[in-house]
Design a protein around this motif. Structure first.
Motif, short mmCIF file in Angstrom:
data_model
loop_
_atom_site.label_atom_id
_atom_site.label_comp_id
_atom_site.label_asym_id
_atom_site.label_seq_id
_atom_site.Cartn_x
_atom_site.Cartn_y
_atom_site.Cartn_z
N TRP A 34 6.84 -10.42 -14.29
CA TRP A 34 5.70 -10.44 -15.22
C TRP A 34 5.49 -9.08 -15.89
CZ3 TRP A 34 4.98 -15.17 -16.45
CH2 TRP A 34 5.04 -16.18 -15.49
N TYR A 61 7.85 -17.82 -21.73
CA TYR A 61 7.15 -18.91 -21.07
C TYR A 61 6.35 -19.76 -22.06
CZ TYR A 61 8.31 -17.67 -16.26
OH TYR A 61 8.97 -17.46 -15.08
N LEU A 77 3.98 -23.24 -12.81
CA LEU A 77 4.58 -21.91 -12.85
C LEU A 77 4.91 -21.46 -11.43
CD1 LEU A 77 2.14 -20.16 -15.37
CD2 LEU A 77 4.29 -21.34 -15.86
N HIS A 78 5.83 -20.51 -11.33
CA HIS A 78 6.37 -20.11 -10.03
C HIS A 78 6.47 -18.59 -9.99
CE1 HIS A 78 9.99 -20.27 -7.05
NE2 HIS A 78 8.86 -20.39 -6.39
N TRP A 79 5.62 -17.97 -9.18
CA TRP A 79 5.65 -16.51 -9.02
C TRP A 79 6.18 -16.20 -7.64
CZ3 TRP A 79 0.76 -12.92 -9.88
CH2 TRP A 79 1.17 -11.58 -9.76
N ILE A 122 -0.05 -23.01 -10.61
CA ILE A 122 0.88 -21.92 -10.35
C ILE A 122 1.09 -21.80 -8.86
CG2 ILE A 122 -1.04 -20.26 -10.48
CD1 ILE A 122 1.09 -18.16 -11.35
N VAL A 165 0.10 -13.01 -16.14
CA VAL A 165 0.25 -14.44 -15.88
C VAL A 165 -1.05 -15.17 -16.13
CG1 VAL A 165 -0.26 -14.44 -13.39
CG2 VAL A 165 1.35 -16.09 -14.33
N ILE A 185 -1.75 -18.41 -18.57
CA ILE A 185 -2.40 -19.63 -18.09
C ILE A 185 -3.62 -19.97 -18.93
CG2 ILE A 185 -3.64 -20.65 -16.14
CD1 ILE A 185 -1.75 -19.02 -14.30
N ILE A 230 -0.51 -26.67 -18.23
CA ILE A 230 -0.09 -26.12 -16.93
C ILE A 230 -0.81 -26.86 -15.81
CG2 ILE A 230 -0.08 -24.07 -15.46
CD1 ILE A 230 0.14 -22.40 -18.03
#
Length: 387
Positions: free
Chosen positions: A202, A174, A187-189, A228, A214, A218, A225
């Protein structure tokens, strides 16, 4: 009074009387107090679906028309995301063409805005043999999105989840991608309830440990960024991460079970939104956000809270099949003239599910034309032997 014969879980049928027309306008009337992305679905070209499981065919006109519906209401579009069936019917060539067409459409549409999903789904299962392969796949998609003039949402990667040996591998991948992006990224969790292949993302199966990873990413890259999106369907997890985010980094709720309270906030912090459910409830969500912007929190909840039962039904386990209900509602509301999906995914839910979605959408005021919706529901029921 319009009625429809619907099935019940005990094997019977019963007449259902619709409540009436939707109460929400088709165009937005005011600015939203939150950044609100609606993750949009794709409309299949039903006449060209010769092999729907393996060869997706898109009705581009209807697909673009639906984006205009979302833009008219005031939403940004989250393009080529999970809701568009990435990895579940829509392949990377189709997603790349979708991104190209929608970014071009946005440039010619005043006020239109979007961000696009960047992933690794061009890799066949098992094709990636190293992290370098994962990075190269991400980079190819990022290059395409940026060449089209789009901003990137870095989607979770099945290949990365399979190959990563621990948190450091995620941080390395990342960090490289964020450093290469022209602008800020989201970001995409995505939790494993949406995609079982993402379990342990992660670098840990424990939420606390994954969150620490994560958050470290960040904090190290906060200036690059935008925010998220977290889709774990647990309020506590989202609120905890939201409180820990550095100043200027947004929390985008992806919690399709608890979004009204998370967006409204707790008096200290609030979530912005990047939601698949906004595709289905866009008129109500827009009206509610306008009320929130006007300071009428009670009106906001009065509009949005009744949509939660519908959302919970759409996103019930197996959650990854929620796209079928999203497209079903688009068909009921006249945004497309058929109920077929790429990948044949309409078959992922049964008539009992669709019947309850129909009831709940009506009760939330989300059937724009009740007579049309009733006629289409009768047709679907007839195909299931009801009538």
């Amino acid at each position: 009074m319009t009625t429809v014969l619907l099935p019940t879980p005990d094997g019977r049928t019963e007449p259902y009387a619709l409540t009436g027309a939707a109460a929400f306008p088709a165009r937005g009337r005011g600015a939203f107090p939150r950044v609100a992305y609606a993750a949009a679905h794709v409309v299949a070209d039903a006449r060209a679906l010769e092999d729907p499981w393996r060869q997706p065919r898109i009705d581009w006109e209807a697909t673009l028309r639906f984006r205009h519906h979302l833009w008219d209401l005031g939403f940004k579009v989250a393009e080529a995301m999970d809701t568009a069936q990435r990895g579940m019917g829509l392949d990377w060539p189709g997603a790349a063409e979708l991104i190209r067409r929608v970014t071009a459409e946005a440039r010619s549409t005043p006020g239109a805005d979007l961000a696009c999903g960047v992933g690794t789904d061009q890799l066949e299962p098992g094709q990636a043999r190293s992290l370098a392969d994962v990075v190269a796949a991400y980079e190819a998609q990022l290059e395409h999105v940026e060449a089209c003039g789009g901003r990137a949402i870095l989607m979770a990667s099945r290949a990365l989840c399979r190959l990563a040996r621990g948190p450091d591998d995620y941080l390395a991948v990342y960090d490289r991608l964020i450093g290469q992006a022209r602008g800020k990224v989201v970001l995409h969790w995505l939790g494993d309830m949406f995609d079982p292949a993402l379990a342990g993302y992660w670098g840990s199966y424990q939420v606390d440990a994954a969150m620490a990873t994560v958050l470290a990413l960040i904090e190290a890259r906060a200036d690059r960024i935008e925010g998220i999106k977290i889709s774990l369907l647990e309020v506590e997890h989202e609120v905890r991460l939201r409180r820990a985010l550095p100043e200027g980094v947004k929390m985008f709720t992806g919690d399709d079970f608890n979004y009204p309270g998370l967006i409204a906030g707790d008096g200290d912090r609030h979530s912005h939104a990047l939601l698949g459910i906004f595709d289905a409830i866009a008129p109500a969500a827009a009206a509610a956000l306008e009320q929130l912007g006007a300071g009428d929190v009670a009106a906001y909840h009065r509009i949005l809270d009744p949509t939660v039962a519908l959302s919970r039904k759409l996103f019930e386990a197996p959650t990854q099949f929620y796209k079928a209900g999203i497209v079903f509602l688009a068909w009921l509301n006249g945004f497309q003239d058929h109920f077929r999906m790429v990948g044949g995914l309409e078959s992922a839910r049964g008539i009992l599910h669709y019947a309850e979605v129909f009831r709940l959408a009506d009760q939330a005021g989300l059937l724009a034309d009740p007579d049309r919706a009733a006629a289409r529901m009768r047709h679907l029921g007839a195909l299931a032997g009801i009538g």
